[in-house]
Write an enzyme that holds these catalytic residues in place. Structure first.
Site: not given
Ligand code: ACO
Length: 431
Positions: A309, A366
C-alpha cells in the site's frame, strides 16, 4: 531544514527562500510551496504525488506507520460491533454522527430514491450482456445527471443531502440491475421495507417467486465491507473525484470519474485480481511458493495482489477486521472455502519472506474482501462494484468539502518538459 518559527529554508542559486510549514491536527507537517514558482521560478517534482498533500481535509485520518484509520476522528474498529453503513455515510459526508432524527430522515430519503427512472432502466437493454459492470456503473452514475438536473449546481445543504441520497441509494439499484442483465434474470425492484444492505441483496439475489432471505450475519458482514471501504483520504479515485470537482463539475460526473479510477487493478480492481490469483493456485496453475517467487521477480509485471500500500507500512487495519469477519461468516454459514486457506498460506509465506519484510508489504483491504464477498454470493465481476458502493460516501464527502471551500481552485499541476526544444515544422513531402 526547519527553524523554530516553523519555516523551511530553501537555497537556490545562492538565494534564500523561506517557506511556511503548515501543520494539521495529526500526521506529518507540510512545506507550503504554493508561492514557490512565483517567488523563485522553480517548481517541485513529485511524480504520482507520493509526497504531496493536495488539500486540507477533516474527513479521514490515516497513520500508515501504525496502521490507524479513523473516520471523522472515530477509529474504524468502533464501527464493527453494530455496523451501520448508512450512519457512517452520513458521518463522513456531514462531519458528525447523525442524531436519531437525522438518521431517520436520511434513511427515508434513501428509500424514497431507490428506484431508477424508467428511461435510465431502459438503457440497460442497449448494453451488451457481458459488459463490464464497472463500465455500466460509471456510465449510469454520470447519466443520473440527465434525470436529476436540479442537482447540476448545488448551493444549499438540503439540495446536497437530496443529491447525496439519490447517489447512495440508486448506486445499489444500478449495480444489481447490471448483474441481473448479465445473468439474463428479470430486474427485481427495491423493497422499501428492507434496510440498505438487505435491500441490495434482495435486488441481487431474489427471484420473482422466491424472496432472498438475508441472515443477520451476512447483513452485518456487508455493512462492514461497505464501511471499511467508505473513505480512505486522498487515494487515486478520491483524488480523481476532487480533480474533476475542482473544475466545478457536478457531483454525478465527479463520482462517475472516480469509478473509472477505482476500476484499475492497482486500485479497487485488485480484489478481483486477488481471487483470480487464489483460484489459479487452487486449480493447480501455480503453487503458493511460485506465486511469491513471481511477485518478487522484477522482470515479471505480476504482483502479489492484495499486498502493499502506498500509505500503510503496517498491516492495513481494514484487512485485519475483514480477516476476522471471514472466519465468523464462514463459521455461521457452515461453509469452507479453499481460497481462504490458500490466502492464509500466502500471507504466512509473504510475511516471513525478506522481500516483503524489507519493503514492509502487508495485506491490504483487497486481500480478504473478495473471499468474503464470494461467501455472500457475489460473483468476481461484482467485487469492485461493491467497493464502489462502499466508497461512494467518501467521494461525496470529499467532493462536498472541496465544493464549499472558498479557496477551491481548479487543479492544474505542472510538469518538467523533456521533449524536443523548438523544432521547425516540415511539410509532408520533405519528411
Ligand atoms: N507485490 C510485489 N512487490 C510489490 C508489491 C506487491 N503487491 N507491492 C509493492 N511491491 C514492491 C514494489 O515493486 C517496490 O519494489 P522496489 O523497491 O524493489 O522497486 C516496493 O515494493 C515498494 O513499492 P511501493 O512504492 O510501496 O508501491 P507503490 O506505492 O508504488 O504501489 C500499490 C502501491 C499499487 C498498492 C502496490 O503495493 C501494488 O501494486 N499492490 C498490489 C495491487 C493491490 O493490492 N492494490 C490495492 C491497493 S489498496 C486499494 O487501492 C484499495
Amino acid at each position: 531544514m526547519s527553524d523554530k518559527s516553523d519555516k523551511a529554508v530553501l537555497i537556490i542559486d545562492g538565494k534564500r527562500y523561506e517557506l511556511p510549514i503548515i501543520a494539521g491536527t495529526e500526521g506529518p507537517r507540510a512545506i507550503d510551496i504554493t508561492r514557490l514558482y512565483e517567488t523563485a521560478g522553480v517548481t517541485t517534482f513529485d511524480p504520482s504525488l507520493a509526497n504531496t498533500a493536495v488539500c486540507r481535509s477533516e474527513i479521514t485520518f490515516i497513520d500508515g506507520e501504525q496502521g490507524i484509520l479513523r473516520y471523522r476522528g472515530i477509529p474504524i474498529e468502533q464501527f464493527v460491533d453494530k455496523p451501520n453503513f448508512v450512519e457512517v455515510a452520513w458521518l463522513l459526508i456531514f462531519g458528525r454522527l447523525p442524531n436519531r432524527e437525522e438518521l431517520t430522515r436520511f434513511s427515508e430519503l434513501l428509500t424514497a430514491n431507490e428506484l431508477l427512472h424508467e428511461g435510465l432502466k431502459a438503457q440497460f437493454q442497449q448494453i451488451p450482456v457481458d459488459a463490464p459492470p464497472m463500465a455500466i456503473l460509471s456510465a449510469t452514475l454520470n447519466n443520473l445527471a440527465c434525470y436529476h438536473q436540479q442537482f447540476l449546481s448545488i448551493e444549499d445543504e438540503e439540495s446536497f443531502e437530496a443529491a447525496a441520497a439519490r447517489l447512495i441509494s440508486k448506486v445499489r439499484t444500478i449495480a444489481a440491475f447490471s448483474y441481473r442483465r448479465f445473468c439474463g434474470l428479470p430486474f427485481i425492484y427495491p423493497d422499501p421495507k428492507l434496510r440498505y444492505c438487505a435491500n441490495f441483496l434482495h435486488m441481487m439475489f431474489s427471484i420473482p417467486y422466491q424472496q432472498y432471505v438475508v441472515t443477520p450475519e451476512v447483513e452485518d458482514a456487508l455493512n462492514l465491507v461497505f464501511i471499511l471501504h467508505a473513505d480512505h483520504e486522498q487515494n487515486c479515485s478520491t483524488t480523481t473525484a476532487r480533480i474533476v470537482g475542482s473544475a466545478r463539475a457536478n457531483v454525478f460526473a465527479s463520482c462517475a470519474a472516480a469509478v473509472c479510477a477505482l476500476w484499475g487493478p492497482l486500485h479497487g480492481g485488485a480484489n478481483v485480481e486477488v481471487v483470480e490469483m487464489l483460484e489459479r493456485i487452487h486449480a493447480g496453475g501455480m503453487t503458493a511458493e511460485e506465486c511469491i517467487r513471481m511477485a518478487k521477480d522484477k522482470t515479471n509485471p505480476f504482483r502479489l495482489y492484495g499486498f502493499g500500500h502506498r500509505i500503510y507500512r503496517n498491516y492495513d487495519p481494514r484487512a485485519k477486521i475483514l480477516k476476522e469477519v471471514c472466519d465468523r461468516v464462514f463459521a455461521k454459514l457452515q461453509r469452507k472455502d479453499p481460497l481462504l486457506d490458500i490466502a492464509r498460506k500466502l500471507e504466512e509465506l509473504a510475511l516471513s519472506d525478506p522481500y516483503f519484510i524489507e519493503r514492509r508489504l502487508y495485506p491490504n483491504v483487497d486481500f480478504y474482501s473478495g473471499i468474503l464477498l464470494r461467501a455472500i454470493g457475489f460473483p468476481t465481476n461484482m467485487f469492485t462494484v461493491c467497493f464502489a458502493i462502499g466508497r461512494l460516501p467518501g467521494w461525496i464527502a470529499q467532493w462536498r468539502e472541496q465544493h464549499i471551500d472558498p479557496n477551491n481552485r481548479i487543479v492544474r499541476p505542472r510538469q518538467v518538459y523533456t521533449g524536443l526544444p523548438e523544432t521547425k515544422y516540415l511539410p509532408i513531402d520533405q519528411r
